[in-house]
Design a protein around this motif. Structure first.
Motif, PDB file in Angstrom:
ATOM      1  N   SER A   1      -3.949   2.857   4.963  1.00  0.00           N
ATOM      2  CA  SER A   1      -3.713   2.716   3.525  1.00  0.00           C
ATOM      3  C   SER A   1      -4.441   3.819   2.761  1.00  0.00           C
ATOM      4  O   SER A   1      -5.535   4.219   3.136  1.00  0.00           O
ATOM      5  CB  SER A   1      -4.207   1.353   3.040  1.00  0.00           C
ATOM      6  OG  SER A   1      -3.444   0.326   3.609  1.00  0.00           O
TER       7      SER A   1
ATOM      8  N   HIS B   1      -1.074  -1.304  12.243  1.00  0.00           N
ATOM      9  CA  HIS B   1      -1.546  -0.906  10.924  1.00  0.00           C
ATOM     10  C   HIS B   1      -2.735   0.009  11.061  1.00  0.00           C
ATOM     11  O   HIS B   1      -3.384   0.031  12.091  1.00  0.00           O
ATOM     12  CB  HIS B   1      -2.009  -2.143  10.150  1.00  0.00           C
ATOM     13  CG  HIS B   1      -0.954  -2.710   9.269  1.00  0.00           C
ATOM     14  ND1 HIS B   1       0.065  -3.469   9.767  1.00  0.00           N
ATOM     15  CD2 HIS B   1      -0.761  -2.639   7.930  1.00  0.00           C
ATOM     16  CE1 HIS B   1       0.835  -3.845   8.758  1.00  0.00           C
ATOM     17  NE2 HIS B   1       0.363  -3.359   7.641  1.00  0.00           N
TER      18      HIS B   1
ATOM     19  N   SER C   1       0.852  -1.188   0.000  1.00  0.00           N
ATOM     20  CA  SER C   1       0.000   0.000   0.000  1.00  0.00           C
ATOM     21  C   SER C   1       0.892   1.244   0.000  1.00  0.00           C
ATOM     22  O   SER C   1       1.967   1.244   0.595  1.00  0.00           O
ATOM     23  CB  SER C   1      -0.929  -0.024   1.210  1.00  0.00           C
ATOM     24  OG  SER C   1      -0.200  -0.286   2.394  1.00  0.00           O
TER      25      SER C   1
HETATM   26 MG    MG Z   1       0.080  -1.791   3.957  1.00  0.00          MG
END
Ligand code: MG
Ligand code: TXA
Length: 315
Positions: free
Chosen positions: A144, A224, A136
Protein backbone atom coordinates in the motif's frame (compact mmCIF):
# COMPACT_ATOMS: atom_id res chain seq x y z
CA UNK A 1 -5.12 9.58 -19.59
CA UNK A 2 -3.52 12.66 -18.08
CA UNK A 3 -3.10 12.50 -14.29
CA UNK A 4 -3.52 15.87 -12.55
CA UNK A 5 -1.43 16.48 -9.43
CA UNK A 6 -2.95 18.93 -6.93
CA UNK A 7 -2.87 19.77 -3.23
CA UNK A 8 -6.30 21.42 -3.46
CA UNK A 9 -9.17 19.16 -2.26
CA UNK A 10 -11.71 21.29 -4.19
CA UNK A 11 -9.90 20.65 -7.48
CA UNK A 12 -9.68 16.92 -6.72
CA UNK A 13 -13.40 16.75 -5.82
CA UNK A 14 -14.34 18.13 -9.27
CA UNK A 15 -12.96 14.94 -10.83
CA UNK A 16 -15.16 12.78 -8.56
CA UNK A 17 -18.20 14.83 -9.58
CA UNK A 18 -17.25 14.22 -13.21
CA UNK A 19 -17.32 10.43 -12.62
CA UNK A 20 -13.54 9.98 -12.45
CA UNK A 21 -11.37 8.32 -9.76
CA UNK A 22 -8.94 10.21 -7.49
CA UNK A 23 -6.13 9.11 -5.15
CA UNK A 24 -6.09 10.91 -1.78
CA UNK A 25 -4.19 10.73 1.52
CA UNK A 26 -5.68 9.31 4.71
CA UNK A 27 -3.98 8.75 8.08
CA UNK A 28 -3.43 5.05 7.22
CA UNK A 29 -2.40 4.81 3.54
CA UNK A 30 -3.39 6.62 0.31
CA UNK A 31 -6.81 5.58 -1.03
CA UNK A 32 -8.20 5.50 -4.57
CA UNK A 33 -11.70 7.01 -4.39
CA UNK A 34 -14.86 6.83 -6.50
CA UNK A 35 -18.45 8.03 -5.96
CA UNK A 36 -20.08 5.16 -4.04
CA UNK A 37 -23.36 5.57 -5.95
CA UNK A 38 -21.75 5.29 -9.41
CA UNK A 39 -21.16 1.72 -10.62
CA UNK A 40 -19.30 3.10 -13.66
CA UNK A 41 -16.84 5.09 -11.55
CA UNK A 42 -16.30 2.14 -9.19
CA UNK A 43 -15.53 -0.12 -12.14
CA UNK A 44 -12.66 2.24 -13.03
CA UNK A 45 -11.01 1.44 -9.67
CA UNK A 46 -10.89 -2.27 -10.44
CA UNK A 47 -9.48 -1.57 -13.91
CA UNK A 48 -6.80 0.92 -12.76
CA UNK A 49 -5.56 -1.32 -9.92
CA UNK A 50 -5.92 -4.64 -11.70
CA UNK A 51 -7.97 -5.65 -8.67
CA UNK A 52 -9.95 -8.92 -8.57
CA UNK A 53 -13.67 -8.03 -8.69
CA UNK A 54 -14.51 -10.36 -5.79
CA UNK A 55 -12.62 -8.10 -3.35
CA UNK A 56 -15.01 -5.59 -1.68
CA UNK A 57 -14.19 -1.91 -1.17
CA UNK A 58 -14.34 0.25 1.96
CA UNK A 59 -16.70 3.25 2.06
CA UNK A 60 -15.32 6.56 3.35
CA UNK A 61 -17.49 9.28 4.89
CA UNK A 62 -16.66 12.76 6.21
CA UNK A 63 -19.57 12.88 8.69
CA UNK A 64 -21.13 10.26 11.00
CA UNK A 65 -24.60 11.25 9.64
CA UNK A 66 -23.65 9.85 6.22
CA UNK A 67 -23.27 6.29 7.56
CA UNK A 68 -27.04 5.77 7.35
CA UNK A 69 -26.96 6.65 3.62
CA UNK A 70 -24.88 3.55 2.87
CA UNK A 71 -25.84 1.03 5.59
CA UNK A 72 -29.25 -0.45 6.36
CA UNK A 73 -28.64 -1.01 10.07
CA UNK A 74 -26.25 0.44 12.65
CA UNK A 75 -25.94 -2.24 15.31
CA UNK A 76 -25.43 -1.44 18.99
CA UNK A 77 -21.84 -2.69 18.81
CA UNK A 78 -21.18 -0.47 15.79
CA UNK A 79 -22.71 2.52 17.55
CA UNK A 80 -20.34 2.09 20.50
CA UNK A 81 -17.26 1.76 18.31
CA UNK A 82 -18.27 4.72 16.13
CA UNK A 83 -18.65 6.89 19.23
CA UNK A 84 -15.28 5.77 20.57
CA UNK A 85 -13.11 5.72 17.43
CA UNK A 86 -14.59 7.77 14.56
CA UNK A 87 -12.90 9.61 12.93
CA UNK A 88 -9.88 7.29 12.90
CA UNK A 89 -8.21 4.22 11.40
CA UNK A 90 -11.15 1.86 11.99
CA UNK A 91 -13.46 0.21 9.40
CA UNK A 92 -16.78 -1.19 10.60
CA UNK A 93 -18.60 -3.84 8.56
CA UNK A 94 -22.41 -3.42 8.58
CA UNK A 95 -25.39 -4.48 6.45
CA UNK A 96 -25.33 -2.58 3.16
CA UNK A 97 -27.93 -0.03 2.02
CA UNK A 98 -29.84 -0.97 -1.16
CA UNK A 99 -28.67 2.29 -2.82
CA UNK A 100 -25.04 1.10 -2.84
CA UNK A 101 -24.32 -0.74 -6.11
CA UNK A 102 -23.25 -4.35 -5.63
CA UNK A 103 -19.97 -3.79 -7.54
CA UNK A 104 -18.81 -1.75 -4.49
CA UNK A 105 -19.07 -4.73 -2.17
CA UNK A 106 -18.26 -7.47 -4.67
CA UNK A 107 -21.83 -8.73 -4.31
CA UNK A 108 -21.73 -8.93 -0.49
CA UNK A 109 -24.75 -7.77 1.51
CA UNK A 110 -22.40 -6.01 3.94
CA UNK A 111 -20.22 -2.93 3.58
CA UNK A 112 -17.12 -1.70 5.42
CA UNK A 113 -17.43 1.95 6.55
CA UNK A 114 -14.74 4.27 7.77
CA UNK A 115 -14.36 7.96 8.59
CA UNK A 116 -10.73 9.04 8.14
CA UNK A 117 -9.35 11.57 10.61
CA UNK A 118 -6.91 13.09 8.07
CA UNK A 119 -7.95 16.77 7.59
CA UNK A 120 -7.27 16.75 3.82
CA UNK A 121 -9.27 13.52 3.39
CA UNK A 122 -12.18 15.01 5.34
CA UNK A 123 -12.18 18.21 3.25
CA UNK A 124 -11.95 16.22 0.03
CA UNK A 125 -14.77 13.77 0.86
CA UNK A 126 -16.99 16.62 2.11
CA UNK A 127 -16.38 18.55 -1.14
CA UNK A 128 -17.37 15.46 -3.17
CA UNK A 129 -20.81 15.57 -1.53
CA UNK A 130 -21.09 11.76 -1.55
CA UNK A 131 -19.34 8.97 0.37
CA UNK A 132 -16.45 7.44 -1.57
CA UNK A 133 -15.41 3.83 -1.92
CA UNK A 134 -11.64 3.58 -1.76
CA UNK A 135 -9.19 0.71 -1.69
CA UNK A 136 -5.50 1.44 -1.14
CA UNK A 137 -4.12 3.37 -4.14
CA UNK A 138 -1.56 0.81 -5.31
CA UNK A 139 -1.45 -1.67 -8.15
CA UNK A 140 -2.99 -4.90 -6.88
CA UNK A 141 -0.36 -7.09 -5.16
CA UNK A 142 2.04 -4.23 -4.34
CA UNK A 143 2.53 -2.73 -0.87
CA UNK A 144 0.00 0.00 0.00
CA UNK A 145 1.24 3.54 -0.80
CA UNK A 146 2.22 5.86 2.03
CA UNK A 147 3.41 8.77 -0.16
CA UNK A 148 1.84 10.46 -3.20
CA UNK A 149 5.03 9.70 -5.12
CA UNK A 150 4.41 5.94 -4.72
CA UNK A 151 0.83 6.42 -5.90
CA UNK A 152 2.19 8.27 -8.95
CA UNK A 153 4.69 5.48 -9.65
CA UNK A 154 1.86 2.90 -9.73
CA UNK A 155 -1.06 4.81 -11.24
CA UNK A 156 0.11 7.75 -13.41
CA UNK A 157 -1.80 7.62 -16.70
CA UNK A 158 -4.43 5.30 -15.18
CA UNK A 159 -6.34 7.72 -12.92
CA UNK A 160 -7.58 11.30 -13.33
CA UNK A 161 -6.04 12.97 -10.27
CA UNK A 162 -3.76 12.58 -7.25
CA UNK A 163 -4.47 14.76 -4.20
CA UNK A 164 -1.02 15.37 -2.75
CA UNK A 165 -0.45 15.21 0.99
CA UNK A 166 2.41 14.31 3.31
CA UNK A 167 3.66 10.78 4.01
CA UNK A 168 0.86 9.01 5.88
CA UNK A 169 1.04 8.87 9.65
CA UNK A 170 0.04 5.29 10.53
CA UNK A 171 1.51 3.54 7.47
CA UNK A 172 -0.67 0.39 7.76
CA UNK A 173 -4.28 -0.05 6.61
CA UNK A 174 -7.22 0.43 8.98
CA UNK A 175 -8.46 -2.13 11.48
CA UNK A 176 -11.48 -3.95 9.98
CA UNK A 177 -14.16 -5.08 12.48
CA UNK A 178 -17.28 -7.03 11.56
CA UNK A 179 -20.14 -5.54 13.60
CA UNK A 180 -23.04 -7.31 11.91
CA UNK A 181 -23.47 -9.67 14.88
CA UNK A 182 -23.58 -8.95 18.61
CA UNK A 183 -19.92 -9.76 19.19
CA UNK A 184 -17.52 -7.72 17.04
CA UNK A 185 -14.89 -9.71 15.16
CA UNK A 186 -11.61 -8.16 14.03
CA UNK A 187 -11.00 -9.29 10.45
CA UNK A 188 -7.84 -7.23 9.86
CA UNK A 189 -5.56 -5.86 12.59
CA UNK A 190 -4.63 -2.16 12.43
CA UNK A 191 -3.80 0.95 14.40
CA UNK A 192 -6.98 0.75 16.50
CA UNK A 193 -5.73 -2.17 18.55
CA UNK A 194 -7.61 -5.24 19.80
CA UNK A 195 -6.91 -4.00 23.33
CA UNK A 196 -8.54 -0.61 22.57
CA UNK A 197 -11.61 -2.30 21.04
CA UNK A 198 -11.92 -4.61 24.06
CA UNK A 199 -11.90 -1.60 26.37
CA UNK A 200 -15.19 -0.56 24.72
CA UNK A 201 -16.60 -4.06 24.04
CA UNK A 202 -14.74 -6.69 26.09
CA UNK A 203 -16.12 -9.63 24.07
CA UNK A 204 -14.46 -8.42 20.82
CA UNK A 205 -12.68 -11.32 19.13
CA UNK A 206 -9.76 -11.55 16.74
CA UNK A 207 -9.72 -14.29 14.15
CA UNK A 208 -6.13 -14.98 13.18
CA UNK A 209 -6.05 -15.51 9.44
CA UNK A 210 -5.49 -19.09 8.36
CA UNK A 211 -4.70 -19.63 4.69
CA UNK A 212 -6.49 -22.98 4.69
CA UNK A 213 -9.81 -21.53 5.85
CA UNK A 214 -12.25 -19.74 3.55
CA UNK A 215 -11.55 -16.02 4.01
CA UNK A 216 -14.21 -14.10 5.95
CA UNK A 217 -12.75 -10.90 4.62
CA UNK A 218 -12.32 -11.66 0.94
CA UNK A 219 -9.27 -9.42 0.45
CA UNK A 220 -7.30 -11.48 2.92
CA UNK A 221 -6.97 -14.37 0.51
CA UNK A 222 -4.87 -12.35 -1.92
CA UNK A 223 -1.14 -11.91 -1.67
CA UNK A 224 -0.69 -8.49 -0.19
CA UNK A 225 1.97 -6.10 0.89
CA UNK A 226 4.70 -8.05 -0.87
CA UNK A 227 7.82 -6.51 -2.31
CA UNK A 228 9.64 -8.33 -5.13
CA UNK A 229 12.38 -9.19 -2.64
CA UNK A 230 12.01 -12.23 -0.40
CA UNK A 231 10.95 -11.21 3.11
CA UNK A 232 12.51 -13.09 6.03
CA UNK A 233 11.36 -12.63 9.63
CA UNK A 234 14.19 -12.69 12.16
CA UNK A 235 13.39 -13.27 15.84
CA UNK A 236 16.11 -10.88 16.98
CA UNK A 237 18.78 -8.67 15.51
CA UNK A 238 21.18 -11.58 14.89
CA UNK A 239 20.27 -11.73 11.21
CA UNK A 240 21.97 -14.62 9.37
CA UNK A 241 25.14 -14.21 7.31
CA UNK A 242 24.72 -12.27 4.11
CA UNK A 243 25.17 -14.00 0.79
CA UNK A 244 23.12 -11.72 -1.49
CA UNK A 245 22.10 -8.09 -1.73
CA UNK A 246 20.17 -7.85 1.55
CA UNK A 247 18.36 -5.23 3.61
CA UNK A 248 17.26 -5.04 7.22
CA UNK A 249 14.50 -3.17 9.06
CA UNK A 250 13.86 -3.38 12.78
CA UNK A 251 14.21 -1.78 16.19
CA UNK A 252 17.79 -2.86 16.90
CA UNK A 253 21.03 -2.55 14.96
CA UNK A 254 21.84 -5.98 13.51
CA UNK A 255 25.20 -7.45 14.55
CA UNK A 256 26.48 -7.54 10.97
CA UNK A 257 24.99 -4.16 10.00
CA UNK A 258 27.75 -3.17 7.61
CA UNK A 259 27.12 -6.17 5.33
CA UNK A 260 23.56 -5.03 4.48
CA UNK A 261 22.89 -2.92 1.39
CA UNK A 262 20.26 -0.97 3.36
CA UNK A 263 19.50 -0.79 7.07
CA UNK A 264 16.62 1.08 8.70
CA UNK A 265 16.50 1.24 12.48
CA UNK A 266 13.17 2.49 13.87
CA UNK A 267 12.77 4.15 17.27
CA UNK A 268 9.65 2.22 18.18
CA UNK A 269 6.86 0.05 16.76
CA UNK A 270 4.93 3.14 15.62
CA UNK A 271 7.83 4.32 13.45
CA UNK A 272 8.42 0.73 12.22
CA UNK A 273 4.78 0.53 11.07
CA UNK A 274 4.96 3.95 9.42
CA UNK A 275 8.14 3.04 7.51
CA UNK A 276 7.57 -0.57 6.46
CA UNK A 277 5.78 -0.27 3.11
CA UNK A 278 7.99 2.57 1.81
CA UNK A 279 11.07 0.56 2.86
CA UNK A 280 9.77 -2.42 0.87
CA UNK A 281 9.34 -0.23 -2.21
CA UNK A 282 12.77 1.41 -1.85
CA UNK A 283 14.37 -2.03 -1.53
CA UNK A 284 12.72 -3.18 -4.75
CA UNK A 285 13.96 -0.07 -6.57
CA UNK A 286 17.48 -0.79 -5.31
CA UNK A 287 17.30 -4.39 -6.54
CA UNK A 288 17.49 -5.87 -3.02
CA UNK A 289 16.95 -9.65 -3.05
CA UNK A 290 16.19 -10.35 0.60
CA UNK A 291 14.66 -8.14 3.30
CA UNK A 292 15.15 -9.16 6.93
CA UNK A 293 12.41 -7.84 9.22
CA UNK A 294 12.94 -7.96 12.97
CA UNK A 295 9.99 -9.60 14.74
CA UNK A 296 8.19 -7.59 17.44
CA UNK A 297 5.71 -8.64 20.15
CA UNK A 298 2.23 -9.25 18.71
CA UNK A 299 0.40 -6.88 21.02
CA UNK A 300 -0.91 -3.36 20.48
CA UNK A 301 0.19 -2.03 17.09
CA UNK A 302 2.67 -4.94 16.93
CA UNK A 303 -0.22 -7.28 16.04
CA UNK A 304 -0.96 -5.32 12.84
CA UNK A 305 2.71 -4.84 12.00
CA UNK A 306 3.51 -8.56 12.34
CA UNK A 307 0.36 -9.41 10.34
CA UNK A 308 1.62 -7.35 7.38
CA UNK A 309 5.19 -8.68 7.67
CA UNK A 310 3.93 -12.28 7.81
CA UNK A 311 1.76 -11.78 4.74
CA UNK A 312 4.73 -10.28 2.88
CA UNK A 313 6.88 -13.26 3.91
CA UNK A 314 4.22 -15.80 2.94
CA UNK A 315 4.44 -16.88 -0.68
MG1 MG B 1 -5.16 -2.84 -0.46
O1 TXA C 1 -6.86 2.07 5.74
C1 TXA C 1 -7.59 1.57 4.89
O2 TXA C 1 -8.52 0.79 5.18
C2 TXA C 1 -7.34 1.96 3.42
C3 TXA C 1 -7.63 3.45 3.28
C4 TXA C 1 -7.56 3.91 1.85
O3 TXA C 1 -8.86 3.76 3.86
N1 TXA C 1 -8.12 1.15 2.54
C5 TXA C 1 -7.84 -0.16 2.33
O4 TXA C 1 -8.67 -0.77 1.41
O5 TXA C 1 -6.94 -0.74 2.87
P1 TXA C 1 -8.35 -2.19 0.73
O6 TXA C 1 -9.38 -2.33 -0.33
O7 TXA C 1 -6.95 -2.23 0.31
O8 TXA C 1 -8.66 -3.24 1.84
C6 TXA C 1 -9.99 -3.49 2.22
C7 TXA C 1 -10.08 -4.71 3.12
C8 TXA C 1 -9.95 -5.99 2.34
O9 TXA C 1 -9.24 -6.94 3.10
C9 TXA C 1 -11.42 -6.39 2.16
O10 TXA C 1 -11.60 -7.75 1.93
C10 TXA C 1 -12.02 -5.93 3.48
O11 TXA C 1 -11.34 -4.72 3.77
N2 TXA C 1 -13.45 -5.66 3.35
C11 TXA C 1 -14.04 -4.66 2.67
N3 TXA C 1 -15.38 -4.77 2.73
C12 TXA C 1 -15.66 -5.86 3.47
C13 TXA C 1 -16.87 -6.52 3.87
N4 TXA C 1 -18.06 -6.08 3.53
N5 TXA C 1 -16.75 -7.64 4.63
C14 TXA C 1 -15.53 -8.10 4.99
N6 TXA C 1 -14.36 -7.54 4.63
C15 TXA C 1 -14.42 -6.44 3.88
Amino acid sequence: MQTTLTDNPMVAAEFIRAGEIVAFPTETVYGLGANIFSADAIQKIFTAKGRPTDNPLIAHVSRVEDISRITSKITLAAQKLITAFFPGPLTIVLPKHADVPSVATAGLETIGVRMPRHPLAQKFIAACGVPLVAPSANLSGKPSPTTWQTVAADLTGKIACILQGEQTDVGLESTVVDCTAEIPVVLRAGAITLEQLQEIIPATKFVAHDNNQPARSPGLKYRHYSPQARVVIVPNFNAPAITKLCAYIGLHIPVNASSFARVQICQDVTEYARSLFLFFRECDEAGVQEIFCEAVAESGLGLALMDRIKRAAHR
